[in-house]
Design a protein around this motif. Structure first.
Motif, PDB file in Angstrom:
ATOM      1  N   THR A   5      -5.441 -12.797 -47.559  1.00 22.92           N
ATOM      2  CA  THR A   5      -4.673 -13.360 -48.670  1.00 22.92           C
ATOM      3  C   THR A   5      -5.507 -14.432 -49.345  1.00 22.92           C
ATOM      4  O   THR A   5      -6.379 -15.035 -48.720  1.00 22.92           O
ATOM      5  N   PRO A  53       2.889 -12.997 -44.546  1.00 17.18           N
ATOM      6  CA  PRO A  53       4.036 -13.439 -45.348  1.00 17.18           C
ATOM      7  C   PRO A  53       3.650 -13.969 -46.725  1.00 17.18           C
ATOM      8  O   PRO A  53       4.516 -14.133 -47.580  1.00 17.18           O
ATOM      9  N   GLN A  54       2.361 -14.200 -46.941  1.00 16.33           N
ATOM     10  CA  GLN A  54       1.899 -14.608 -48.265  1.00 16.33           C
ATOM     11  C   GLN A  54       1.753 -13.404 -49.198  1.00 16.33           C
ATOM     12  O   GLN A  54       1.738 -13.559 -50.414  1.00 16.33           O
ATOM     13  N   GLU A  57       6.748 -11.197 -49.037  1.00 11.01           N
ATOM     14  CA  GLU A  57       7.669 -12.289 -48.702  1.00 11.01           C
ATOM     15  C   GLU A  57       8.754 -11.827 -47.731  1.00 11.01           C
ATOM     16  O   GLU A  57       9.271 -10.721 -47.824  1.00 11.01           O
ATOM     17  N   LYS A  60      14.771 -14.468 -47.484  1.00 12.64           N
ATOM     18  CA  LYS A  60      15.236 -15.863 -47.462  1.00 12.64           C
ATOM     19  C   LYS A  60      16.617 -15.914 -48.106  1.00 12.64           C
ATOM     20  O   LYS A  60      16.940 -15.102 -48.978  1.00 12.64           O
ATOM     21  N   CYS A 159       6.472 -22.000 -44.117  1.00 16.99           N
ATOM     22  CA  CYS A 159       5.426 -20.983 -43.935  1.00 16.99           C
ATOM     23  C   CYS A 159       5.229 -20.647 -42.458  1.00 16.99           C
ATOM     24  O   CYS A 159       4.866 -19.512 -42.114  1.00 16.99           O
ATOM     25  N   GLY A 162       8.028 -18.383 -41.738  1.00 20.09           N
ATOM     26  CA  GLY A 162       7.677 -17.106 -42.350  1.00 20.09           C
ATOM     27  C   GLY A 162       6.678 -16.334 -41.515  1.00 20.09           C
ATOM     28  O   GLY A 162       6.783 -15.114 -41.349  1.00 20.09           O
ATOM     29  N   CYS A 253       3.612 -22.817 -53.054  1.00 19.84           N
ATOM     30  CA  CYS A 253       4.399 -22.483 -51.868  1.00 19.84           C
ATOM     31  C   CYS A 253       5.556 -21.533 -52.191  1.00 19.84           C
ATOM     32  O   CYS A 253       6.274 -21.719 -53.172  1.00 19.84           O
ATOM     33  N   HIS A 254       5.730 -20.525 -51.325  1.00 23.73           N
ATOM     34  CA  HIS A 254       6.823 -19.557 -51.481  1.00 23.73           C
ATOM     35  C   HIS A 254       8.142 -20.079 -50.914  1.00 23.73           C
ATOM     36  O   HIS A 254       9.176 -19.429 -51.054  1.00 23.73           O
ATOM     37  N   TYR A 255       8.101 -21.229 -50.269  1.00 22.15           N
ATOM     38  CA  TYR A 255       9.262 -21.694 -49.517  1.00 22.15           C
ATOM     39  C   TYR A 255       9.938 -22.908 -50.137  1.00 22.15           C
ATOM     40  O   TYR A 255      10.978 -23.347 -49.644  1.00 22.15           O
ATOM     41  N   ALA A 261      13.936 -20.185 -45.537  1.00 23.42           N
ATOM     42  CA  ALA A 261      13.377 -19.303 -44.514  1.00 23.42           C
ATOM     43  C   ALA A 261      14.125 -19.398 -43.188  1.00 23.42           C
ATOM     44  O   ALA A 261      14.188 -18.428 -42.431  1.00 23.42           O
TER      45      ALA A 261
END
Length: 378
Positions: A5, A53-54, A57, A60, A159, A162, A253-255, A261
């Motif tokens: 990633t 998880p990056q 996804e 959530k 993360c 995740g 950040c995805h979170y 999460a």
């Protein structure tokens, strides 16, 4: 093989998934652990990229219920960063025969995920560590405990939760995940250089450190060697809170969003004196976001340990921006903040020497929390 990633968080999920042991975690120039593939061992199965998880996804969910909470046990509350939400849940979990994964320092000031199965082992996990923690082999350990039928509570940043979910691939009835409201993480190498510098400043090695000491009440004061100071006059702490030292993936950040999460999300209830003035307490107040049915079941079971008040997501998010979006990258500062970090004497000669707290910051360093609260009310 290409990179797993472009925005590695260092969670170690890929490393622990790889059956060929072709992936290892290596420190980059800034001191952050990053996944590296050994092409001689890699068979190009693609599992690491697929499960990262990056790249894909995890599921959530938004909060079902939101509470302000303060633990009734003052002794444990004092050792907690805010209102003791994690401590109360974790204590009850262990008393019922479960195990708890959280972050503690080792003797060399490495922040690592450890497993606690007793209240004595739980204590080092309490309070905040403002540095990226190493998950080590905790995902494999969690999986084994789950297979053995043990109740497992895993706490960490979004993360890290995740990464665990990507590693496990499925939900387990005996697993509870608790994620933190996270601003971002600083380099472990930077933190160790900071601790070394503090020791030099004070004349002997640092043997204890707490980012969230409460001798002056709930706030952002840190303690080392029985010395107490405000974050506003500390080169490491201040720049951390400003977002200058975060990992690059933290800025995308995805979170940092309303969908969470963990089964439960916890953090400081900043702004409680504005949203629920009567509930404010200088001992600390946590916000608790109950996100799943499992989280709701656990909170209903253990919530009696706390003084609680129902709140709303919007009220909490007004003072916790990372529930809505990642920290914004300060391009001018972040581009060069780690330049020279591996050179001898760099922390004191460059990083600390270039930090000049304002007169307001110096005043905040000596004003007790109850005075700050009184000023806010005025």
């Amino acid at each position: 093989m290409e990179k797993i990633t472009e925005l590695c968080t260092g969670c170690r999920a890929c490393e622990q998934l790889c059956g060929k042991k072709a992936i290892s975690m290596v420190e980059n120039q800034e001191g952050f652990l990053t996944a590296v593939v050994n092409q001689d061992l890699c068979v190009d199965c693609g599992l690491c990229k697929k499960r990262c998880p990056q790249n894909a996804e995890i599921v959530k969910l938004p909060a079902k219920k939101v509470f302000a909470a303060r633990l009734k046990d003052d002794k444990i509350l004092y050792k907690s960063a805010s209102g003791g939400a994690f401590a109360g849940i974790a204590k009850a979990w262990i008393e019922e025969g479960g195990v708890v994964f959280g972050v503690a320092y080792d003797k060399d000031w490495n922040a690592k995920h450890i497993c606690a199965s007793s209240l004595a082992e739980l204590e080092p996990i309490l309070s905040s560590k403002y540095v990226q923690a190493d998950t080590c082999q905790s995902y494999n350990e969690v999986k084994q405990y789950l297979y053995d039928g043990k109740k497992v509570l895993f706490s960490g940043t979004g993360c890290q939760i995740g990464g665990l979910k990507a590693f496990l691939k499925k939900d387990y009835a005996n697993l509870l995940t608790v994620d933190l409201i996270c601003h971002g993480v600083a380099s472990p190498l930077l933190f160790k250089k900071y601790i070394e510098w503090l020791g030099f400043q004070s004349g002997s090695p640092i043997l204890e450190y707490d980012f969230r000491d409460k001798r002056n009440g709930w706030g952002l004061g840190y303690k080392y060697k029985y010395k107490y100071k405000s974050c506003t006059v500390d080169p490491y702490f201040f720049r951390f809170l400003e977002g200058y030292t975060y990992r690059e993936s933290c800025f995308r950040c995805h979170y940092c969003k309303p969908d969470r999460a963990g089964d439960i999300t916890i953090g400081d209830y900043w702004g409680i004196e504005k949203e629920h003035p009567a509930f404010f307490n200088t001992k600390g107040v946590s916000c608790v976001l109950v996100n799943t049915d499992k989280g709701e079941e656990v909170w209903n079971k253990y919530g009696g340990q706390f003084y609680t008040l129902e709140s709303t997501f919007d009220q909490v998010a007004r003072h916790n921006g990372n529930l809505l979006h990642p920290t914004v990258r300060n391009n001018r500062v972040r581009e060069h903040i780690y330049d020279g970090i591996r050179e001898p004497g760099w922390f004191g000669n460059v990083f600390a020497a270039s930090f000049h707290p304002s007169w307001k910051a110096r005043v905040k360093n000596i004003v007790p929390s109850w005075v700050k609260y009184w000023i806010k009310k005025l």
